[in-house]
Structures are given as structure tokens and as C-alpha cells.
Design a protein around this motif. Structure first.
Motif, PDB file in Angstrom:
ATOM      1  N   TYR A  37      -6.590  -2.973   4.153  1.00  0.00           N
ATOM      2  CA  TYR A  37      -5.307  -2.256   4.159  1.00  0.00           C
ATOM      3  C   TYR A  37      -5.456  -0.755   3.932  1.00  0.00           C
ATOM      4  CZ  TYR A  37      -3.087  -6.864   3.766  1.00  0.00           C
ATOM      5  OH  TYR A  37      -2.662  -8.143   3.996  1.00  0.00           O
ATOM      6  N   LYS A  47      -3.617   1.418   6.245  1.00  0.00           N
ATOM      7  CA  LYS A  47      -2.464   0.717   6.812  1.00  0.00           C
ATOM      8  C   LYS A  47      -1.334   0.632   5.794  1.00  0.00           C
ATOM      9  CE  LYS A  47      -5.044  -2.458   9.828  1.00  0.00           C
ATOM     10  NZ  LYS A  47      -6.427  -1.959   9.552  1.00  0.00           N
ATOM     11  N   ASN A  48      -0.134   0.398   6.296  1.00  0.00           N
ATOM     12  CA  ASN A  48       0.979  -0.002   5.449  1.00  0.00           C
ATOM     13  C   ASN A  48       0.820  -1.497   5.219  1.00  0.00           C
ATOM     14  OD1 ASN A  48       3.458  -1.214   4.716  1.00  0.00           O
ATOM     15  ND2 ASN A  48       4.572   0.601   5.419  1.00  0.00           N
ATOM     16  N   ARG A  49       0.498  -1.869   3.965  1.00  0.00           N
ATOM     17  CA  ARG A  49       0.153  -3.270   3.686  1.00  0.00           C
ATOM     18  C   ARG A  49       1.271  -4.229   4.083  1.00  0.00           C
ATOM     19  NH1 ARG A  49      -2.335  -5.508  -2.023  1.00  0.00           N
ATOM     20  NH2 ARG A  49      -2.129  -7.740  -1.627  1.00  0.00           N
TER      21      ARG A  49
END
Lengths: 251, 251
Positions: free
Chosen positions: B205, B208-210
Motif C-alpha cells: 500500500y 496507494k490509497n489503502r
């Protein structure tokens, strides 16, 4: 972003958009514009009520060249005679004994067929859609998944949506090294092979029959029908899990 | 085929289609029709040149109810104030410092965002598209991959295409395990939580946006409708991968 977006796309030059029994000249022009925004150019008109007509050119905006080159026919058969495959487009729920595709499935299939020869995408008139005799000329039906409360799209909007799927398929085929036909399956098998290798390294198969265990995984996972983007995501997941230090006792 | 296509789709009721500076009343009506064919209903108009107008109702055909309920505003901010996310739609190549999505990526993302609150999809006027002050209200830009020879789609055609992607995303999320005899939802969520924990530990993640990344995984994997035995197998797969020593450079 997708590269190669001005590509000559020889496949798309094999694709004919055929409008049957169009009542509103404006819709012909709007359909031409929709085609051109997605890189399509071959427009055929079967029994248009009024064409040529100023309203068509007005709504075509900068796609007047497609109208200039459009060909008018009395019979659908005149357009489809030399076509390799004829796809009929419908937003209705039809009960016809034809293979049925979604617009999303259509894109790659059109490109695959266009490799063999001309392909026709046939749209019916505004009120009644494709009539039975035109439907009889189609090999495959494409059903737009419209909402049951409002099934019928504007003709040019339907053309926009279908041409968009073709453009996406063309852009995807241009950016991936995979063969067009059967690519999804190959791509899934590629990911499964990566999973298999990771599991072999991890000792997962130690007390198992590897072939049977892999077959069970294939059966379960292929039901999800992952698309390319999803498989990319899953490759990323696998890479991350493989690269991580062991976490024994967790999970 | 896709099931459940009349579903109340609570997510889509959270989605507002916002037309800014629309010049042609007919385009407002055609946009309303495009929305309704794809199951969307909330139409907002910002500074329409002429509304209400008979031409809008004429082109809406059976979507006049959306026009009846449409809300007119002077400022985009009045529509977006309580929105969780604001997506600006463009067919131009914009140079703006905003995250960029394709329409195909937009669908699932809108559904994920709509779970948290209202979402706006903002379309600019026919000539100029979104102006800079409206663009400044957007969190994310959606770029329609039109052909460089003819970038600009008709407004209602763009609405059709975007709403189509939302409908597909909704239909796909609706065909999750529910109709099959898969394991209870809870069991799938249990496995997904284990995957989430493993990925968090692995660094997956990091860029990234989890929440969104997990939502994408959920959407893809739940389509397989795993039964209990399959989920047990997949727990085993996850355990094996987590316990294995890192295999950097592989896969």
C-alpha cells in the motif's frame, strides 16, 4: 495513460457503422461525430428518411467529412455482402437465437474479426430498432445493458458508446504485446503461472498433488473473469507478498 | 448475463451529474435521457443559458422526470459543498495538477466514494469545457480517450459514456457472491482482511490509497463467489506466501 492514440489503426478502417432506417437527419450527423471522436470513419446509411440534409452536417460539427463520404443503400445486404461478421446492436431485450455480446466483449471481438475482413456494426431506427429482416443478416447481437426503467438510448449515444468500446480495445491492443484473440485467457494463465511459481517456492505444494491443487485454484479464480487491469493489480499483489519477509505465525 | 439490473443501486443515488454553462437546452434533455438509460437520476445545472426550455423536455423523451427534479445553481460550489469527491470530466488534454482517471477507472472509484457520501461528476459547457474556477473545485480529472483528430464529444454523448461506465461498475458489484451459493459474506470478508493485513505488512500500500486499493481487490475477487472450501484453500495460499522467505527479483 494509453499511448499510441493517433495510430493508423488499420483494424478500425475495416469497421463499417451502418445506420438503418434513420428518421432524424440530425442523428446521422451526431452519429458521425461520435464515430470520429473514437477514430472510426466508415459510415453507411440504409434507407435514411432524409439524406443529405443540412441538419446532419450541423450536428456532425467537425465530422462533416464522414458524411461527405457516407454511402447510401437500399438494402442492408448491399453493405454486408462482403463482411466477415455482422454485429447487430440493440438496447432492447431481444429473444433471438443469436450469440449475445456485451459492448465490452464486442471491442476485442471486432478487432479480431477485422483482421480477417470488413466488419459491420448495424444500428436500427430510432423508434423500432432493428427490424426482423435486418436482424436476420446479423451473426451476433450486442446488447447495451441499459436500465429497465429507460431501455432506449438515443441513436447517436448508442453509436458513441459502441465506438468508445472499439477505441478502448484498439488502444489496449496497441499497448499490450499480447495477441488480440484470446488475450484475456492468456493473461489469466500468465498470472496463474506466477502464482504457481510463488507457491512452489513457498512450500505450499509440499503435501499436495501440485497439478490437482493448481487446477483447484484455476477453477476458483477464473470464475472472477479478471480483466487486464485487474490481472495487473493481482501481479502487484503477488510481487508484494513474495518480496515480504516471512511472517510465520501470522494470519 | 448480468443479474440484478433493476437493483435500487443506493450508490448511484449518491451520484450527482452536474452540467455547467450548458448553452443548448436540447443537450440538457439529451443528457437527462443518457443518465436515465444508465440508472442515474440526480441532475444539477449550474448557470444554464436557458432552463427550463421545451427543447430540453423534447430531447429527454422519457426522462422528463429528471428535468422536473433538476436543481439550478449559480455556483458549482453550491452543488459540491457536501460532496465527498468531485470528478471533472474532460475530453481535452488538460495540463492540470490533478489525479487523472480514465472513464473505465472512474466507475469503480465513484462507487467506492459514494459509499462515503455524495459524489459529483462535473461537465463543462459545449464550447469551452470546464473553466478554470470550476476545475479548481475538482479533486480528480477524468479524461475521455477521444481521437486527436476530433477530441470533442457532444455533451450528452460524454454523459452517456460516463454514466455507462458507472452502470457497468454497479452491475459488476451487484453480481458478487450474492446470487451464487458462495460462502456467507462474512467468510469472504475474513479472508479479505487476512489479505489486507498481509499486503499492509508487505508494503503493497506504500504508494496507494489503502482503502481504494482494497476496494478494488474486493470488487475483483468477490465476483468469484468463493465457497467455504475455496476460502480455506485461499487462506492456505496466503499463509504459505506469507511464511516464505523474500524472493526479490522473481515474478
Amino acid at each position: 495513460m494509453l499511448a499510441n492514440d493517433r495510430s493508423s489503426s488499420p483494424m478500425l478502417t475495416k469497421v463499417r457503422v451502418v445506420l438503418c432506417d434513420t428518421q432524424e437527419p440530425g442523428n446521422i450527423g451526431a452519429a458521425a461525430r461520435a464515430m470520429k471522436t473514437m477514430g472510426l470513419g466508415r459510415l453507411h446509411l440504409v434507407r435514411p428518411r432524409q439524406f443529405p440534409h443540412g441538419e446532419a452536417w450541423r450536428l456532425a460539427v467537425s465530422a462533416g467529412d464522414l458524411l461527405d463520404a457516407a454511402r447510401v443503400h437500399q438494402h442492408l445486404a448491399d453493405v454486408t455482402a462482403d463482411c466477415h461478421t455482422v454485429f447487430g446492436i440493440s438496447a432492447r431485450q431481444r429473444r433471438v437465437p443469436l450469440p449475445l455480446l456485451s459492448p465490452r466483449q464486442l471491442g476485442p471481438q471486432v478487432l479480431a474479426c477485422a483482421a480477417a475482413g470488413p466488419v459491420a456494426l448495424v444500428f436500427g431506427g430510432e423508434e423500432a430498432g432493428l427490424d426482423n429482416s435486418d436482424m436476420a443478416r446479423c451473426d451476433t447481437l450486442v446488447s447495451i445493458p441499459s436500465h429497465p426503467d429507460c431501455r432506449s438510448l438515443n441513436l447517436a449515444a448508442a453509436v458513441q458508446l459502441i465506438c468508445y468500446e472499439l477505441r478502448l480495445a484498439q488502444l489496449e491492443s496497441g499497448t499490450s504485446g499480447l495477441a488480440r484473440t484470446g488475450a484475456p485467457r492468456q493473461a489469466f494463465e500468465g498470472w496463474l503461472a506466477a502464482l504457481d511459481a510463488a507457491l512452489a517456492d513457498s512450500g505450499y505444494y509440499q503435501n499436495k498433488n501440485r497439478e490437482l491443487a493448481l487446477e483447484a485454484l484455476r477453477r476458483s479464480l477464473q470464475r472472477a473473469a479478471f480483466d487486464r487491469a485487474e490481472l495487473q493489480m493481482l501481479h502487484g499483489v503477488l510481487r508484494a507478498l513474495r518480496a515480504a519477509p516471512p511472517a510465520a505465525g501470522k494470519n
